[in-house]
Design a protein around this motif. Structure first.
Motif, PDB file in Angstrom:
ATOM      1  N   GLY A   1      32.255  38.063  34.092  1.00 10.29           N
ATOM      2  CA  GLY A   1      32.521  36.856  34.881  1.00 10.29           C
ATOM      3  C   GLY A   1      32.497  37.194  36.358  1.00 10.29           C
ATOM      4  O   GLY A   1      32.156  38.315  36.747  1.00 10.29           O
ATOM      5  N   ASN A   2      32.855  36.219  37.194  1.00 11.44           N
ATOM      6  CA  ASN A   2      32.899  36.442  38.643  1.00 11.44           C
ATOM      7  C   ASN A   2      34.351  36.467  39.110  1.00 11.44           C
ATOM      8  O   ASN A   2      34.952  35.422  39.314  1.00 11.44           O
ATOM      9  CB  ASN A   2      32.094  35.359  39.385  1.00 11.44           C
ATOM     10  CG  ASN A   2      32.533  33.955  39.017  1.00 11.44           C
ATOM     11  OD1 ASN A   2      33.124  33.732  37.959  1.00 11.44           O
ATOM     12  ND2 ASN A   2      32.267  33.006  39.882  1.00 11.44           N
ATOM     13  N   SER A   3      34.914  37.632  39.277  1.00 15.51           N
ATOM     14  CA  SER A   3      36.317  37.809  39.688  1.00 15.51           C
ATOM     15  C   SER A   3      37.253  36.892  38.903  1.00 15.51           C
ATOM     16  O   SER A   3      37.778  35.919  39.429  1.00 15.51           O
ATOM     17  CB  SER A   3      36.496  37.543  41.180  1.00 15.51           C
ATOM     18  OG  SER A   3      35.621  38.340  41.935  1.00 15.51           O
ATOM     19  N   HIS A   4      37.443  37.213  37.626  1.00 17.83           N
ATOM     20  CA  HIS A   4      38.318  36.414  36.756  1.00 17.83           C
ATOM     21  C   HIS A   4      39.663  36.150  37.412  1.00 17.83           C
ATOM     22  O   HIS A   4      40.256  37.031  38.021  1.00 17.83           O
ATOM     23  CB  HIS A   4      38.597  37.149  35.441  1.00 17.83           C
ATOM     24  CG  HIS A   4      37.376  37.664  34.745  1.00 17.83           C
ATOM     25  ND1 HIS A   4      36.578  38.641  35.280  1.00 17.83           N
ATOM     26  CD2 HIS A   4      36.826  37.333  33.564  1.00 17.83           C
ATOM     27  CE1 HIS A   4      35.586  38.884  34.451  1.00 17.83           C
ATOM     28  NE2 HIS A   4      35.708  38.109  33.408  1.00 17.83           N
TER      29      HIS A   4
ATOM     30  N   VAL B   1      38.086  43.363  27.429  1.00 12.58           N
ATOM     31  CA  VAL B   1      37.928  43.822  28.804  1.00 12.58           C
ATOM     32  C   VAL B   1      37.184  42.784  29.645  1.00 12.58           C
ATOM     33  O   VAL B   1      36.128  42.294  29.238  1.00 12.58           O
ATOM     34  CB  VAL B   1      37.145  45.167  28.844  1.00 12.58           C
ATOM     35  CG1 VAL B   1      37.074  45.713  30.261  1.00 12.58           C
ATOM     36  CG2 VAL B   1      37.798  46.188  27.911  1.00 12.58           C
ATOM     37  N   ALA B   2      37.768  42.458  30.802  1.00  9.01           N
ATOM     38  CA  ALA B   2      37.097  41.553  31.742  1.00  9.01           C
ATOM     39  C   ALA B   2      36.276  42.396  32.706  1.00  9.01           C
ATOM     40  O   ALA B   2      36.801  43.332  33.305  1.00  9.01           O
ATOM     41  CB  ALA B   2      38.139  40.742  32.508  1.00  9.01           C
ATOM     42  N   VAL B   3      34.990  42.097  32.829  1.00  4.97           N
ATOM     43  CA  VAL B   3      34.146  42.861  33.749  1.00  4.97           C
ATOM     44  C   VAL B   3      33.637  41.939  34.863  1.00  4.97           C
ATOM     45  O   VAL B   3      33.046  40.891  34.609  1.00  4.97           O
ATOM     46  CB  VAL B   3      32.950  43.518  33.013  1.00  4.97           C
ATOM     47  CG1 VAL B   3      32.166  44.397  33.974  1.00  4.97           C
ATOM     48  CG2 VAL B   3      33.442  44.347  31.836  1.00  4.97           C
ATOM     49  N   ASP B   4      33.880  42.377  36.094  1.00  2.00           N
ATOM     50  CA  ASP B   4      33.516  41.576  37.261  1.00  2.00           C
ATOM     51  C   ASP B   4      32.046  41.770  37.634  1.00  2.00           C
ATOM     52  O   ASP B   4      31.607  42.897  37.855  1.00  2.00           O
ATOM     53  CB  ASP B   4      34.422  41.983  38.434  1.00  2.00           C
ATOM     54  CG  ASP B   4      34.255  41.066  39.625  1.00  2.00           C
ATOM     55  OD1 ASP B   4      33.517  40.064  39.511  1.00  2.00           O
ATOM     56  OD2 ASP B   4      34.880  41.342  40.667  1.00  2.00           O
TER      57      ASP B   4
END
Ligand code: PLP
Length: 457
Positions: A119-122, A136-139
Protein backbone atom coordinates in the motif's frame (compact mmCIF):
# COMPACT_ATOMS: atom_id res chain seq x y z
CA UNK A 1 -13.35 39.57 -7.93
CA UNK A 2 -15.32 39.15 -4.70
CA UNK A 3 -12.95 38.19 -1.83
CA UNK A 4 -12.98 34.64 -0.57
CA UNK A 5 -15.26 33.76 2.36
CA UNK A 6 -16.57 30.54 3.88
CA UNK A 7 -19.42 28.87 1.96
CA UNK A 8 -21.63 28.75 5.09
CA UNK A 9 -22.95 30.92 7.91
CA UNK A 10 -22.98 29.90 11.56
CA UNK A 11 -26.22 28.92 13.31
CA UNK A 12 -24.91 27.65 16.66
CA UNK A 13 -21.67 28.23 18.59
CA UNK A 14 -19.74 26.32 21.26
CA UNK A 15 -17.93 28.46 23.84
CA UNK A 16 -14.22 27.90 24.48
CA UNK A 17 -12.35 28.00 27.78
CA UNK A 18 -8.99 29.73 28.06
CA UNK A 19 -6.16 28.73 30.39
CA UNK A 20 -2.97 30.52 31.41
CA UNK A 21 0.49 29.42 30.41
CA UNK A 22 1.26 28.43 34.04
CA UNK A 23 -1.89 26.28 34.16
CA UNK A 24 -0.93 24.58 30.91
CA UNK A 25 2.58 23.80 32.14
CA UNK A 26 1.05 21.96 35.08
CA UNK A 27 -1.72 20.32 33.03
CA UNK A 28 0.73 18.81 30.54
CA UNK A 29 3.10 17.69 33.30
CA UNK A 30 0.16 15.94 35.00
CA UNK A 31 -0.72 14.35 31.64
CA UNK A 32 2.84 12.92 31.59
CA UNK A 33 3.50 14.76 28.34
CA UNK A 34 0.94 12.85 26.32
CA UNK A 35 -1.51 15.20 24.60
CA UNK A 36 -4.10 12.41 24.44
CA UNK A 37 -4.23 12.47 28.26
CA UNK A 38 -5.40 16.11 28.49
CA UNK A 39 -8.98 17.02 29.26
CA UNK A 40 -10.34 18.48 26.03
CA UNK A 41 -11.83 21.46 27.87
CA UNK A 42 -8.27 22.51 28.72
CA UNK A 43 -7.44 22.74 25.04
CA UNK A 44 -8.21 26.09 23.43
CA UNK A 45 -7.81 25.13 19.76
CA UNK A 46 -7.94 21.40 19.21
CA UNK A 47 -6.09 20.25 16.11
CA UNK A 48 -5.47 16.74 17.44
CA UNK A 49 -7.54 15.32 14.63
CA UNK A 50 -10.06 16.09 11.93
CA UNK A 51 -11.68 12.76 12.75
CA UNK A 52 -15.25 13.00 14.04
CA UNK A 53 -14.69 16.64 14.99
CA UNK A 54 -16.46 18.32 12.06
CA UNK A 55 -19.51 20.57 12.32
CA UNK A 56 -22.63 19.08 10.77
CA UNK A 57 -24.87 21.19 8.57
CA UNK A 58 -28.52 22.05 9.28
CA UNK A 59 -29.40 19.46 6.64
CA UNK A 60 -27.48 16.80 8.56
CA UNK A 61 -29.08 17.79 11.87
CA UNK A 62 -32.47 17.59 10.21
CA UNK A 63 -31.53 14.13 8.89
CA UNK A 64 -30.71 13.06 12.47
CA UNK A 65 -34.25 13.88 13.52
CA UNK A 66 -35.61 11.79 10.65
CA UNK A 67 -33.45 8.78 11.55
CA UNK A 68 -35.19 5.41 11.59
CA UNK A 69 -34.09 3.28 14.55
CA UNK A 70 -35.57 -0.02 13.34
CA UNK A 71 -33.22 -2.92 14.05
CA UNK A 72 -33.44 -4.37 10.55
CA UNK A 73 -34.03 -2.72 7.18
CA UNK A 74 -34.39 0.84 8.44
CA UNK A 75 -35.09 3.71 6.05
CA UNK A 76 -31.81 5.27 7.25
CA UNK A 77 -29.86 2.19 6.11
CA UNK A 78 -31.67 2.05 2.78
CA UNK A 79 -30.96 5.75 2.18
CA UNK A 80 -27.28 5.37 3.12
CA UNK A 81 -26.88 2.28 0.95
CA UNK A 82 -28.44 4.06 -2.03
CA UNK A 83 -26.24 7.14 -1.47
CA UNK A 84 -23.08 5.01 -1.38
CA UNK A 85 -24.11 3.13 -4.50
CA UNK A 86 -24.89 6.39 -6.29
CA UNK A 87 -21.69 8.23 -5.23
CA UNK A 88 -19.14 5.40 -5.07
CA UNK A 89 -20.74 2.69 -7.19
CA UNK A 90 -20.68 -0.16 -4.63
CA UNK A 91 -23.76 -2.41 -4.72
CA UNK A 92 -22.84 -4.03 -1.38
CA UNK A 93 -22.33 -2.06 1.81
CA UNK A 94 -21.86 -2.92 5.47
CA UNK A 95 -22.05 -0.17 8.10
CA UNK A 96 -19.48 -0.32 10.93
CA UNK A 97 -18.99 1.86 13.98
CA UNK A 98 -15.87 3.50 12.53
CA UNK A 99 -13.06 3.02 9.99
CA UNK A 100 -10.91 0.62 11.98
CA UNK A 101 -13.95 -1.57 12.55
CA UNK A 102 -14.38 -1.79 8.79
CA UNK A 103 -10.73 -2.85 8.60
CA UNK A 104 -11.27 -5.43 11.33
CA UNK A 105 -14.26 -6.96 9.54
CA UNK A 106 -12.69 -6.92 6.07
CA UNK A 107 -9.30 -8.26 7.20
CA UNK A 108 -10.96 -10.99 9.26
CA UNK A 109 -12.58 -12.13 6.03
CA UNK A 110 -9.64 -11.93 3.61
CA UNK A 111 -6.31 -11.73 5.47
CA UNK A 112 -4.26 -14.50 7.13
CA UNK A 113 -0.94 -15.02 8.88
CA UNK A 114 2.09 -14.55 6.62
CA UNK A 115 0.23 -12.46 4.04
CA UNK A 116 1.73 -9.34 2.48
CA UNK A 117 -0.35 -6.19 2.13
CA UNK A 118 1.26 -3.57 -0.09
CA UNK A 119 0.00 0.00 0.00
CA UNK A 120 0.99 3.67 0.18
CA UNK A 121 2.04 4.48 3.77
CA UNK A 122 -0.68 2.48 5.54
CA UNK A 123 -2.53 4.37 8.27
CA UNK A 124 -1.65 3.29 11.83
CA UNK A 125 -4.90 1.40 12.56
CA UNK A 126 -4.66 -0.31 9.17
CA UNK A 127 -1.10 -1.38 9.89
CA UNK A 128 -2.14 -2.40 13.42
CA UNK A 129 -4.87 -4.69 12.06
CA UNK A 130 -2.48 -6.18 9.51
CA UNK A 131 0.32 -6.80 12.02
CA UNK A 132 -2.13 -8.11 14.63
CA UNK A 133 -2.90 -10.91 12.15
CA UNK A 134 0.84 -11.58 11.73
CA UNK A 135 0.74 -10.28 8.18
CA UNK A 136 3.10 -7.63 6.85
CA UNK A 137 2.29 -4.16 5.50
CA UNK A 138 4.75 -3.09 2.81
CA UNK A 139 5.02 0.57 1.84
CA UNK A 140 5.19 1.26 -1.91
CA UNK A 141 4.90 5.06 -1.78
CA UNK A 142 7.07 7.02 -4.24
CA UNK A 143 10.46 8.12 -2.83
CA UNK A 144 9.58 11.79 -3.48
CA UNK A 145 7.04 11.58 -0.64
CA UNK A 146 9.90 11.54 1.85
CA UNK A 147 11.64 14.66 0.54
CA UNK A 148 10.18 17.37 2.72
CA UNK A 149 10.64 20.27 0.33
CA UNK A 150 9.95 18.51 -2.93
CA UNK A 151 6.75 19.98 -4.39
CA UNK A 152 5.28 16.90 -6.05
CA UNK A 153 1.52 17.43 -6.65
CA UNK A 154 0.66 13.80 -5.79
CA UNK A 155 2.93 12.68 -2.98
CA UNK A 156 0.50 9.88 -2.06
CA UNK A 157 1.31 8.09 -5.33
CA UNK A 158 2.47 4.50 -5.48
CA UNK A 159 5.74 3.56 -7.16
CA UNK A 160 4.60 0.81 -9.57
CA UNK A 161 8.15 -0.61 -9.58
CA UNK A 162 8.05 -1.18 -5.82
CA UNK A 163 4.67 -2.89 -6.11
CA UNK A 164 5.84 -5.17 -8.93
CA UNK A 165 9.00 -6.05 -7.02
CA UNK A 166 6.88 -7.30 -4.11
CA UNK A 167 4.84 -9.43 -6.49
CA UNK A 168 8.03 -10.89 -7.96
CA UNK A 169 9.48 -11.61 -4.53
CA UNK A 170 6.44 -13.04 -2.78
CA UNK A 171 4.11 -14.28 -5.52
CA UNK A 172 0.46 -13.28 -5.79
CA UNK A 173 -0.94 -15.99 -3.48
CA UNK A 174 0.50 -14.17 -0.49
CA UNK A 175 -1.01 -10.81 -1.51
CA UNK A 176 -4.76 -10.86 -0.77
CA UNK A 177 -5.20 -7.14 -1.49
CA UNK A 178 -3.54 -3.83 -2.21
CA UNK A 179 -4.60 -0.92 -0.01
CA UNK A 180 -4.60 2.53 -1.56
CA UNK A 181 -5.09 5.29 1.00
CA UNK A 182 -6.84 8.40 -0.35
CA UNK A 183 -5.57 10.93 0.63
CA UNK A 184 -2.50 9.46 2.26
CA UNK A 185 -2.75 10.38 5.95
CA UNK A 186 0.56 9.05 7.28
CA UNK A 187 2.33 10.54 4.25
CA UNK A 188 1.07 14.06 5.06
CA UNK A 189 -2.48 14.29 3.69
CA UNK A 190 -1.09 13.90 0.20
CA UNK A 191 -3.29 12.87 -2.72
CA UNK A 192 -3.01 10.09 -5.28
CA UNK A 193 -3.48 11.06 -8.92
CA UNK A 194 -6.09 9.46 -11.17
CA UNK A 195 -3.26 8.37 -13.44
CA UNK A 196 -1.61 6.56 -10.52
CA UNK A 197 -4.90 4.96 -9.43
CA UNK A 198 -5.20 3.63 -12.99
CA UNK A 199 -1.60 2.32 -12.94
CA UNK A 200 -2.08 0.52 -9.63
CA UNK A 201 -5.37 -0.87 -10.82
CA UNK A 202 -3.76 -2.19 -14.03
CA UNK A 203 -1.05 -4.02 -12.07
CA UNK A 204 -3.66 -5.42 -9.67
CA UNK A 205 -5.84 -6.63 -12.58
CA UNK A 206 -2.88 -8.23 -14.35
CA UNK A 207 -2.00 -10.25 -11.23
CA UNK A 208 -5.53 -10.78 -9.96
CA UNK A 209 -4.95 -8.83 -6.76
CA UNK A 210 -8.06 -7.03 -5.44
CA UNK A 211 -7.60 -3.27 -5.08
CA UNK A 212 -9.12 -1.73 -1.96
CA UNK A 213 -9.29 1.93 -1.05
CA UNK A 214 -8.85 3.27 2.44
CA UNK A 215 -11.16 6.10 1.51
CA UNK A 216 -11.38 8.29 4.64
CA UNK A 217 -10.58 11.46 2.64
CA UNK A 218 -11.71 10.46 -0.83
CA UNK A 219 -13.48 13.79 -1.51
CA UNK A 220 -10.38 15.76 -0.60
CA UNK A 221 -8.42 13.50 -2.95
CA UNK A 222 -10.94 14.26 -5.71
CA UNK A 223 -10.50 18.01 -5.08
CA UNK A 224 -6.75 17.67 -5.64
CA UNK A 225 -7.30 15.69 -8.83
CA UNK A 226 -9.60 18.45 -10.04
CA UNK A 227 -7.21 21.27 -9.17
CA UNK A 228 -3.87 19.60 -9.99
CA UNK A 229 -4.34 16.96 -12.67
CA UNK A 230 -4.74 17.76 -16.33
CA UNK A 231 -8.18 17.16 -17.78
CA UNK A 232 -10.20 17.46 -14.57
CA UNK A 233 -10.49 21.24 -14.04
CA UNK A 234 -14.11 21.44 -15.20
CA UNK A 235 -15.36 18.10 -13.91
CA UNK A 236 -17.84 17.99 -11.03
CA UNK A 237 -16.34 16.39 -7.90
CA UNK A 238 -19.03 13.70 -7.94
CA UNK A 239 -17.92 12.65 -11.43
CA UNK A 240 -14.25 12.48 -10.35
CA UNK A 241 -15.23 10.44 -7.29
CA UNK A 242 -17.15 7.98 -9.47
CA UNK A 243 -14.15 7.59 -11.75
CA UNK A 244 -11.76 7.05 -8.80
CA UNK A 245 -13.96 4.32 -7.34
CA UNK A 246 -14.52 2.65 -10.70
CA UNK A 247 -11.02 1.20 -10.24
CA UNK A 248 -11.64 -0.24 -6.75
CA UNK A 249 -12.89 -3.70 -5.86
CA UNK A 250 -13.86 -2.49 -2.45
CA UNK A 251 -13.30 0.14 0.19
CA UNK A 252 -13.08 0.71 3.89
CA UNK A 253 -14.24 4.11 5.06
CA UNK A 254 -13.95 6.15 8.21
CA UNK A 255 -17.05 8.32 7.98
CA UNK A 256 -15.58 10.59 10.65
CA UNK A 257 -13.54 12.30 7.95
CA UNK A 258 -15.18 13.03 4.60
CA UNK A 259 -18.52 11.74 5.86
CA UNK A 260 -18.60 14.86 8.10
CA UNK A 261 -20.21 12.92 10.96
CA UNK A 262 -18.99 12.33 14.49
CA UNK A 263 -18.92 8.54 14.32
CA UNK A 264 -19.32 5.81 11.73
CA UNK A 265 -17.72 3.83 8.98
CA UNK A 266 -18.53 1.32 6.29
CA UNK A 267 -17.26 -1.29 3.86
CA UNK A 268 -18.19 -0.96 0.19
CA UNK A 269 -17.88 -4.00 -2.08
CA UNK A 270 -18.53 -5.32 -5.58
CA UNK A 271 -17.91 -9.01 -4.91
CA UNK A 272 -20.89 -10.82 -3.34
CA UNK A 273 -18.60 -13.61 -2.07
CA UNK A 274 -16.45 -11.19 -0.07
CA UNK A 275 -19.64 -9.51 1.13
CA UNK A 276 -20.96 -12.83 2.43
CA UNK A 277 -17.73 -13.51 4.33
CA UNK A 278 -17.72 -10.01 5.80
CA UNK A 279 -21.38 -10.28 6.85
CA UNK A 280 -20.62 -12.91 9.48
CA UNK A 281 -17.81 -10.88 11.01
CA UNK A 282 -19.92 -7.73 10.86
CA UNK A 283 -22.65 -9.44 12.86
CA UNK A 284 -20.13 -10.76 15.41
CA UNK A 285 -18.11 -7.58 15.89
CA UNK A 286 -20.38 -4.70 14.91
CA UNK A 287 -24.08 -5.41 14.77
CA UNK A 288 -26.69 -6.57 12.32
CA UNK A 289 -25.86 -5.93 8.66
CA UNK A 290 -28.28 -3.02 8.34
CA UNK A 291 -26.79 -0.96 11.18
CA UNK A 292 -23.36 -2.39 12.14
CA UNK A 293 -22.77 -0.29 15.23
CA UNK A 294 -24.44 2.86 13.96
CA UNK A 295 -27.67 4.45 15.11
CA UNK A 296 -30.20 4.93 12.33
CA UNK A 297 -29.99 8.69 12.80
CA UNK A 298 -26.22 8.59 12.33
CA UNK A 299 -26.61 6.69 9.06
CA UNK A 300 -29.05 9.37 7.86
CA UNK A 301 -26.66 12.18 8.80
CA UNK A 302 -23.84 10.30 7.06
CA UNK A 303 -25.81 9.99 3.82
CA UNK A 304 -26.33 13.77 3.88
CA UNK A 305 -22.67 14.38 4.80
CA UNK A 306 -21.40 12.29 1.88
CA UNK A 307 -23.53 14.33 -0.52
CA UNK A 308 -22.18 17.60 0.94
CA UNK A 309 -18.52 16.60 1.06
CA UNK A 310 -18.59 15.80 -2.66
CA UNK A 311 -19.49 19.41 -3.57
CA UNK A 312 -16.73 21.65 -4.91
CA UNK A 313 -17.69 24.72 -2.80
CA UNK A 314 -17.48 22.75 0.42
CA UNK A 315 -14.07 21.32 -0.53
CA UNK A 316 -12.69 24.67 -1.65
CA UNK A 317 -13.70 26.18 1.71
CA UNK A 318 -12.22 23.34 3.68
CA UNK A 319 -8.96 22.84 1.83
CA UNK A 320 -8.25 26.55 1.30
CA UNK A 321 -8.37 27.11 5.08
CA UNK A 322 -5.71 24.44 5.54
CA UNK A 323 -3.72 26.01 2.72
CA UNK A 324 -3.93 29.52 4.24
CA UNK A 325 -2.60 28.22 7.58
CA UNK A 326 0.28 26.52 5.79
CA UNK A 327 1.11 29.61 3.75
CA UNK A 328 1.14 31.79 6.87
CA UNK A 329 3.60 29.39 8.54
CA UNK A 330 5.85 29.42 5.48
CA UNK A 331 5.76 33.24 5.58
CA UNK A 332 7.00 33.08 9.19
CA UNK A 333 9.85 30.75 8.24
CA UNK A 334 8.45 27.69 10.09
CA UNK A 335 9.52 24.46 8.32
CA UNK A 336 6.45 22.54 7.08
CA UNK A 337 5.86 19.63 4.77
CA UNK A 338 5.20 20.66 1.17
CA UNK A 339 2.94 20.73 -0.66
CA UNK A 340 0.42 21.54 2.08
CA UNK A 341 -1.90 18.57 2.72
CA UNK A 342 -5.67 18.43 2.38
CA UNK A 343 -6.73 18.08 6.00
CA UNK A 344 -3.66 19.14 7.94
CA UNK A 345 -0.47 21.11 8.04
CA UNK A 346 2.56 19.07 9.07
CA UNK A 347 5.40 20.88 10.81
CA UNK A 348 8.78 19.30 10.15
CA UNK A 349 10.10 18.72 13.67
CA UNK A 350 13.51 17.44 12.57
CA UNK A 351 14.25 20.80 10.91
CA UNK A 352 12.48 22.71 13.69
CA UNK A 353 14.66 21.14 16.41
CA UNK A 354 18.10 20.42 14.93
CA UNK A 355 19.41 19.90 18.49
CA UNK A 356 16.94 17.13 19.46
CA UNK A 357 17.82 13.61 18.19
CA UNK A 358 15.02 11.44 16.80
CA UNK A 359 15.42 9.11 19.79
CA UNK A 360 14.11 11.98 21.96
CA UNK A 361 10.90 12.39 19.92
CA UNK A 362 11.17 15.89 18.40
CA UNK A 363 7.61 15.73 16.97
CA UNK A 364 6.23 15.00 20.42
CA UNK A 365 8.37 17.80 21.91
CA UNK A 366 6.91 20.28 19.44
CA UNK A 367 3.37 19.20 20.34
CA UNK A 368 4.07 19.74 24.04
CA UNK A 369 5.69 23.15 23.55
CA UNK A 370 2.92 24.43 21.26
CA UNK A 371 0.33 23.41 23.86
CA UNK A 372 2.22 25.20 26.63
CA UNK A 373 2.62 28.30 24.46
CA UNK A 374 -0.86 28.72 23.00
CA UNK A 375 -3.23 25.99 24.26
CA UNK A 376 -3.19 24.46 20.77
CA UNK A 377 -3.16 20.66 20.54
CA UNK A 378 -1.61 18.89 17.55
CA UNK A 379 -0.41 15.30 17.30
CA UNK A 380 2.93 13.65 16.68
CA UNK A 381 3.27 11.71 13.43
CA UNK A 382 6.76 10.36 13.85
CA UNK A 383 8.84 8.02 15.94
CA UNK A 384 6.25 7.54 18.70
CA UNK A 385 3.49 6.73 16.20
CA UNK A 386 5.59 4.50 13.96
CA UNK A 387 6.33 2.33 17.02
CA UNK A 388 8.68 -0.61 17.39
CA UNK A 389 9.35 -3.32 14.84
CA UNK A 390 6.92 -6.14 15.75
CA UNK A 391 9.64 -8.80 15.51
CA UNK A 392 12.89 -7.17 16.69
CA UNK A 393 11.02 -4.81 19.12
CA UNK A 394 13.52 -2.10 18.20
CA UNK A 395 12.40 1.51 17.75
CA UNK A 396 11.67 2.26 14.11
CA UNK A 397 12.85 5.67 12.93
CA UNK A 398 10.68 7.13 10.17
CA UNK A 399 12.17 9.38 7.52
CA UNK A 400 10.06 12.25 8.82
CA UNK A 401 9.19 13.35 12.36
CA UNK A 402 6.18 15.63 12.17
CA UNK A 403 3.70 17.56 14.26
CA UNK A 404 0.35 17.28 12.53
CA UNK A 405 -2.09 20.15 12.87
CA UNK A 406 -5.34 18.63 11.63
CA UNK A 407 -8.11 21.10 10.95
CA UNK A 408 -11.65 20.01 11.89
CA UNK A 409 -14.21 20.59 9.13
CA UNK A 410 -16.20 23.86 9.38
CA UNK A 411 -15.25 24.38 13.05
CA UNK A 412 -12.58 27.07 13.44
CA UNK A 413 -12.13 30.47 11.79
CA UNK A 414 -9.00 31.91 10.25
CA UNK A 415 -8.54 33.97 13.46
CA UNK A 416 -8.06 30.70 15.34
CA UNK A 417 -5.50 29.72 12.74
CA UNK A 418 -3.63 32.98 13.45
CA UNK A 419 -3.31 31.92 17.11
CA UNK A 420 -1.69 28.69 15.90
CA UNK A 421 0.80 30.69 13.81
CA UNK A 422 1.58 32.93 16.79
CA UNK A 423 2.15 29.93 19.09
CA UNK A 424 4.51 28.21 16.68
CA UNK A 425 6.43 31.44 16.18
CA UNK A 426 6.97 31.71 19.95
CA UNK A 427 8.28 28.12 20.16
CA UNK A 428 10.46 28.75 17.08
CA UNK A 429 12.11 31.68 18.87
CA UNK A 430 13.15 29.43 21.78
CA UNK A 431 13.75 26.23 19.78
CA UNK A 432 17.37 25.84 20.88
CA UNK A 433 16.43 25.60 24.56
CA UNK A 434 13.59 23.02 24.23
CA UNK A 435 14.22 19.65 25.89
CA UNK A 436 13.84 16.16 24.44
CA UNK A 437 11.60 13.42 25.91
CA UNK A 438 12.06 9.88 27.20
CA UNK A 439 9.31 7.21 27.31
CA UNK A 440 8.53 5.88 30.81
CA UNK A 441 5.62 3.62 29.80
CA UNK A 442 4.37 2.19 26.51
CA UNK A 443 1.70 -0.31 25.44
CA UNK A 444 2.75 -3.28 23.25
CA UNK A 445 0.85 -1.96 20.20
CA UNK A 446 -0.25 1.56 19.09
CA UNK A 447 1.74 3.04 21.94
CA UNK A 448 1.17 6.70 21.00
CA UNK A 449 -2.32 6.81 22.53
CA UNK A 450 -1.24 5.91 26.06
CA UNK A 451 2.55 6.33 26.27
CA UNK A 452 3.92 8.37 29.17
CA UNK A 453 6.98 10.57 28.93
CA UNK A 454 9.37 12.60 31.03
CA UNK A 455 11.48 15.55 29.95
CA UNK A 456 15.20 14.98 29.55
CA UNK A 457 17.26 16.67 32.25
C1 PLP B 1 -9.06 7.69 10.47
C2 PLP B 1 -8.52 6.75 9.51
C3 PLP B 1 -8.72 5.37 9.64
C4 PLP B 1 -9.41 4.75 10.83
O1 PLP B 1 -10.70 5.22 10.98
P1 PLP B 1 -11.38 5.41 12.44
O2 PLP B 1 -12.74 5.90 12.08
O3 PLP B 1 -10.58 6.39 13.20
O4 PLP B 1 -11.41 4.08 13.08
C5 PLP B 1 -8.20 4.56 8.67
N1 PLP B 1 -7.53 5.06 7.62
C6 PLP B 1 -7.32 6.38 7.46
C7 PLP B 1 -6.57 6.89 6.28
C8 PLP B 1 -7.80 7.27 8.40
O5 PLP B 1 -7.56 8.57 8.25
Amino acid sequence: MIPYAEPFKIKMVELLKRTTREEREKLIRDAEYNLFALKAENVYIDLLTDSGTGAMSDVQWAALMRGDESYAGSRSFIDLKATIEELLGFPYMLPTHQGRAAENVLFSAILKEGDIVPGNSHFDTTKGHIEFRKAVAVDCTIDEAFEVNYEHPFKGNVDPEKFEKIIREHGTEKIPLFILTLTCNSGGGQPVSMENIKQVSAICKKHNIPLYFDAARFSENAYFIRTREEGYADKPIKEIVREMFSYADGTTMSSKKDGIVNIGGFIGLHDPKVYEKCMTFNIMFEGFITYGGMAGRDMSALAAGLRESTEYDYLEGRISQVRRLGERLIEEGIPILKPIGGHAVYVDALSFFPDIPQSEYPGQVLGIELYIEAGVRGVEIGTVLVDRDPISRKNRYPKLDLLRLAIPRRVYTDNHMEVVVWGLKKVWERRHSCRGLEITYEAPIMRHFTARFKQKG
